[in-house]
Enzyme design. Structure first.
Site, mmCIF file in Angstrom:
data_model
loop_
_atom_site.group_PDB
_atom_site.id
_atom_site.type_symbol
_atom_site.label_atom_id
_atom_site.label_comp_id
_atom_site.label_asym_id
_atom_site.label_seq_id
_atom_site.Cartn_x
_atom_site.Cartn_y
_atom_site.Cartn_z
ATOM 1 N N CYS A 136 0.842 -1.203 0.000
ATOM 2 C CA CYS A 136 0.000 0.000 0.000
ATOM 3 C C CYS A 136 0.874 1.249 0.000
ATOM 4 C CB CYS A 136 -0.919 -0.008 1.215
ATOM 5 S SG CYS A 136 -1.949 1.464 1.301
ATOM 6 N N CYS A 139 -0.366 4.162 2.111
ATOM 7 C CA CYS A 139 -0.199 3.968 3.553
ATOM 8 C C CYS A 139 1.264 4.192 3.955
ATOM 9 C CB CYS A 139 -0.597 2.559 3.988
ATOM 10 S SG CYS A 139 -2.065 1.919 3.210
ATOM 11 N N ASP A 140 2.198 3.692 3.161
ATOM 12 C CA ASP A 140 3.597 3.610 3.610
ATOM 13 C C ASP A 140 4.595 4.437 2.800
ATOM 14 O OD1 ASP A 140 2.699 1.779 5.496
ATOM 15 O OD2 ASP A 140 2.974 0.091 4.149
#
Ligand code: FAD
Ligand code: NAP
Length: 313
Positions: A136, A139-140
């Site tokens: 992701c 997300c990261d």
């Protein structure tokens, strides 16, 4: 505290499928309960710009899903933050067990559990998951400012992830096992024009390596698909974007599946082999897997549930 809830229609899943089913089932006065699952809002909460949702030339995925939730609630859907851990559709009313301890019974159920990211299955990928290996980018990606990153895959997700990661990374290498991407033309054009991205064709991931204490990625080894030659690529982050598999755990032993686990529905319908059990969206769709098609199937499921329930009474 454990409690028991009954509803005419239980909707399992809170992506575009589930929320659209919620809107339609509410407007049919079915007073549905929708259980959100571990990822409230579904897959679109893991992306940024969505450019193909009709009515919005550009909308952020998480914002779109907040709006869908609000819409379903405004129409009368009760949205519950819980995860269904067991579903019994052997007799009616159907029974669903929530992780919270709540037991749900329902006259009809709409399965909208969607799909989740696939992994390559290498032991080194597993070892560094969460420590440099991710599925992701939204997300990261932020953790890799100024670093070199590798993305594996050749579909829309891989190309979008590579483009998004150029906001943070000094360089993004896209590893693909062929020399042709299956992403949409518009995304491929953007990828090819982006000077921070280097595609590497005919390569597959062979191994992720890194430090032990603290655990962290230092690079990967990739293998040429034809010659078998190994190449070392130093990098701090690896994003695996090789597609999605249907989240069919609740029903895979009781409903027919095909094409890698997608629940089979009757032609032009969301009906499954069990009367009163409807399935829609990415859980059933190996072909289109889009937000708008999922929403369309969520609508179909609610309309079909409503008709089926009226026939029963
Ligand atoms: P999902 O969105 O997968 O939602 C599934 C829901 O089920 C989740 O809320 C989950 O919590 C819930 N759930 C699962 N198991 C349980 C359980 N046991 N109990 C309760 N709930 C459960 N499509 C587009 O059209 N345009 C785009 O720009 C686009 N971008 C994308 C970007 C990325 C990175 C990804 C991964 C996908 C993208 N897609 C895009 C595809 C789109 O997101 C999917 O087609 C769509 O989200 C499928 O909707 P769904 O409701 O069927 O499933
Ligand atoms: P996908 O379209 O199935 O593509 C998966 C990619 O990963 C393919 O290029 C595939 O290679 C590669 N791959 C699969 N298994 C592999 C393995 N074991 N090793 C190496 N490579 C492997 O999946 P996706 O990109 O996640 O997209 C899923 C769905 O969501 C699609 O319908 C897509 O359109 C949709 N989506 C839409 C948007 C958008 O509209 N903007 C954005 C993201 C996703 P091959 O090509 O060789 O098979």
């Amino acid at each position: 505290m454990s409690q028991a809830r009954h509803t005419k229609v239980l909707i399992i899943g809170s992506g575009p499928t589930g929320y659209t089913a919620g809107v339609y089932a509410s407007r049919a006065m079915l007073e549905p309960i929708l259980v959100q699952g571990i990822e409230p809002g579904g897959q679109l909460t893991t992306t940024t710009e969505v450019e193909n949702w009709p009515g919005d030339s550009e909308v952020q995925g998480p914002d779109l899903m907040i709006r869908m939730e609000a819409h379903a609630k405004a129409m009368g859907t009760e949205v519950i933050n819980d995860i269904i851990i067991d579903l019994d559709v052997s007799e009616r009313p159907f029974k669903a067990q929530g992780d919270s301890g709540t037991s749900y019974t329902c006259d009809a159920v709409i399965l909208a559990t969607g799909a989740r990211a696939k992994w390559l299955g290498l032991p080194s990928e597993e070892k560094f998951k969460g420590f440099g290996v991710s599925a992701c980018a939204t997300c990261d990606g932020f953790f890799y400012r100024g670093q070199e990153i590798v993305v594996v895959g050749g579909g829309n997700t891989a190309v979008e992830e590579a483009l998004f990661l150029t906001k943070f990374a000094s360089k993004v290498t896209l590893i693909h096992r062929r020399d042709e991407l299956r992403a949409e033309r518009i995304l491929i054009d953007r990828l090819m024009k982006n000077k921070k991205i280097s595609p590497m064709w005919f390569h597959e991931l062979d191994e992720v390596y890194g430090t032990e204490m603290p655990l962290g990625v230092e690079g990967i080894k990739v293998k040429h698909t034809e010659t078998g030659q190994i190449t070392d690529i130093p990098c701090k982050g690896l994003f695996v974007a090789i597609g999605h598999a249907p989240s069919n755990e609740l029903v895979k032993d009781v409903l027919e599946t095909h094409m890698g686990g997608y629940v089979v529905t009757k032609p032009d319908s969301t009906e499954t082999s069990i009367p009163g059990v409807f399935a829609a969206g990415d859980l059933t769709d190996h072909k289109y897997r889009q937000a708008v098609t999922s929403a369309g199937m969520g609508c179909m499921a609610a309309l079909e549930a409503e008709r089926w329930l009226s026939e029963q009474s």
